[in-house]
Design a protein around this motif. Structure first.
Motif, PDB file in Angstrom:
ATOM      1  N   ALA A 124      -5.715  -5.034   7.597  1.00 50.13           N
ATOM      2  CA  ALA A 124      -6.396  -4.337   6.507  1.00 50.13           C
ATOM      3  C   ALA A 124      -5.812  -4.757   5.170  1.00 50.13           C
ATOM      4  O   ALA A 124      -4.655  -5.196   5.087  1.00 50.13           O
TER       5      ALA A 124
ATOM      6  N   HIS B  27      -5.493  -3.609   0.924  1.00 46.95           N
ATOM      7  CA  HIS B  27      -5.545  -2.510  -0.040  1.00 46.95           C
ATOM      8  C   HIS B  27      -5.197  -3.045  -1.430  1.00 46.95           C
ATOM      9  O   HIS B  27      -4.605  -4.113  -1.568  1.00 46.95           O
ATOM     10  N   SER B  28      -5.558  -2.284  -2.452  1.00 53.27           N
ATOM     11  CA  SER B  28      -5.208  -2.703  -3.814  1.00 53.27           C
ATOM     12  C   SER B  28      -4.670  -1.518  -4.607  1.00 53.27           C
ATOM     13  O   SER B  28      -5.010  -0.362  -4.359  1.00 53.27           O
TER      14      SER B  28
ATOM     15  N   ARG C 239      -1.334   6.528  -5.203  1.00 51.82           N
ATOM     16  CA  ARG C 239      -2.121   5.483  -4.566  1.00 51.82           C
ATOM     17  C   ARG C 239      -1.304   4.774  -3.476  1.00 51.82           C
ATOM     18  O   ARG C 239      -1.808   4.528  -2.373  1.00 51.82           O
TER      19      ARG C 239
ATOM     20  N   GLU D 173      -1.136   6.853  -0.388  1.00 52.48           N
ATOM     21  CA  GLU D 173      -2.355   6.755   0.432  1.00 52.48           C
ATOM     22  C   GLU D 173      -2.334   5.484   1.287  1.00 52.48           C
ATOM     23  O   GLU D 173      -2.685   5.502   2.471  1.00 52.48           O
ATOM     24  N   ILE D 174      -1.910   4.390   0.667  1.00 53.23           N
ATOM     25  CA  ILE D 174      -1.852   3.119   1.391  1.00 53.23           C
ATOM     26  C   ILE D 174      -0.804   3.176   2.501  1.00 53.23           C
ATOM     27  O   ILE D 174      -1.027   2.703   3.621  1.00 53.23           O
TER      28      ILE D 174
ATOM     29  N   ALA E 223      -2.196   4.895   5.463  1.00 47.38           N
ATOM     30  CA  ALA E 223      -3.138   4.048   6.189  1.00 47.38           C
ATOM     31  C   ALA E 223      -2.410   2.993   7.009  1.00 47.38           C
ATOM     32  O   ALA E 223      -2.793   2.692   8.157  1.00 47.38           O
TER      33      ALA E 223
ATOM     34  N   SER F  63      -4.660   1.671  10.221  1.00 43.40           N
ATOM     35  CA  SER F  63      -6.089   1.752   9.958  1.00 43.40           C
ATOM     36  C   SER F  63      -6.653   0.369   9.636  1.00 43.40           C
ATOM     37  O   SER F  63      -6.090  -0.357   8.819  1.00 43.40           O
TER      38      SER F  63
ATOM     39  N   ILE G 123      -9.370  -0.215   8.054  1.00 36.78           N
ATOM     40  CA  ILE G 123     -10.324  -0.061   6.951  1.00 36.78           C
ATOM     41  C   ILE G 123      -9.713  -0.579   5.650  1.00 36.78           C
ATOM     42  O   ILE G 123      -8.638  -0.139   5.232  1.00 36.78           O
ATOM     43  N   ASP G 124     -10.395  -1.518   5.005  1.00 42.20           N
ATOM     44  CA  ASP G 124      -9.951  -2.033   3.715  1.00 42.20           C
ATOM     45  C   ASP G 124     -10.196  -1.009   2.617  1.00 42.20           C
ATOM     46  O   ASP G 124     -11.244  -0.347   2.603  1.00 42.20           O
ATOM     47  N   THR G 125      -9.252  -0.874   1.696  1.00 48.82           N
ATOM     48  CA  THR G 125      -9.454  -0.056   0.494  1.00 48.82           C
ATOM     49  C   THR G 125      -9.081  -0.901  -0.716  1.00 48.82           C
ATOM     50  O   THR G 125      -8.282  -0.503  -1.546  1.00 48.82           O
TER      51      THR G 125
ATOM     52  N   PHE H 151     -10.378  -2.984  -4.097  1.00 48.87           N
ATOM     53  CA  PHE H 151     -11.486  -2.931  -5.041  1.00 48.87           C
ATOM     54  C   PHE H 151     -11.879  -4.345  -5.452  1.00 48.87           C
ATOM     55  O   PHE H 151     -11.143  -5.041  -6.146  1.00 48.87           O
TER      56      PHE H 151
END
Length: 262
Positions: free
Chosen positions: A108, A110-111, A142, A145-146, A149, A154, A156-158, A160
């Protein structure tokens, strides 16, 4: 294990915060004479933290992924945490393709939005102080949250991507890397010989001459750490940065990482 690359300190801050939340050891990506990270296994995570350069991978990170040997990396789960001033384009896809060429799996991406540091083209400058501080204040939540995950693995990519990601990464990125990353425009007009530009460079690309001040080699990845760290704004990238601002709010973490490595 956290592998991070940082020129201006933003990614160093994020990597250290992730380390405190996940209990993972931090290793600095250094494309020149880097140390081989320890081996990993199927129960381990490899977390890549680095800034987005022109909506893609920094040259130094790309070279590192191509060259580094990580025993067991094909068994581990890999995650990306990209820092960006605004958006990331298709950086996650570039990262996954680079991993696949090594037989590694990217789970996954994340940014994290951090203060802008790119200043070498017209229309680009650092954020206003209140905007930069707002981004810094939002970073811990932020990153939390990462971290959650990643703990859960997880898929799932988050990350942006922003508007027109294909154009930015597939067209603008290669043009930028080919034409706008040369160290030749760097100059120093009133250097005080403090040596901070030498110290901050993650690629050991800046040396100090008693007669001529800082000198730049050919390993530059245009992270602009040398520009931002200068206490008297003596470093410029030609004329394009002479009226631009500097971002020094995260450089302390980057310098600490450099000193720890030595």
């Amino acid at each position: 294990m956290i592998l991070y690359f940082s020129g201006t300190g933003n990614s160093a801050l994020v990597a250290r915060h992730l380390s405190s939340l996940l209990g993972e050891k931090v290793y600095r990506i250094d494309a020149v004479g880097f140390e081989t990270p320890p081996g990993v296994g199927a129960d381990d995570k490899v977390i890549w933290v680095f800034p987005v350069h022109s909506w893609g991978l920094p040259k130094a990170v790309k070279r590192y992924i191509e060259a580094v040997e990580i025993p067991g990396a094909e068994l581990a789960r890999h995650f990306l945490v990209a820092t960006c001033g605004d958006d990331c384009g298709l950086t996650a896809g570039m990262w996954r393709r680079a991993l696949r060429r090594r037989g590694w799996k990217g789970v996954a991406a994340h940014s994290v939005v951090m203060p802008n540091t790119y200043v070498t083209l017209p229309g680009f400058d650092v954020d206003k102080p209140e905007v930069a501080q707002s981004k810094l204040s939002a970073m811990p939540r932020r990153v939390g949250e990462i971290a959650h995950a990643i703990k859960c693995s997880s898929p799932i990519d988050t990350i942006f991507q922003g508007k027109m990601p294909w154009v930015k990464t597939r067209i603008l990125y290669p043009l930028f890397m080919r034409m706008l990353t040369s160290p030749k425009p760097f100059e120093s007009n009133h250097c005080v010989r403090c040596g901070k530009c030498v110290e901050v460079c993650p690629l050991a690309n800046v040396t100090m001459s008693d007669d001529d001040g800082p000198q730049w080699g050919d390993r530059c990845t245009l992270c602009l750490g040398c520009y931002h760290v200068c206490p008297v704004h003596a470093v410029d990238y030609g004329r394009s940065t002479r009226r631009k601002g500097q971002w020094q709010g995260a450089l302390k973490a980057c310098l600490q990482g450099s000193q720890a490595k030595r």
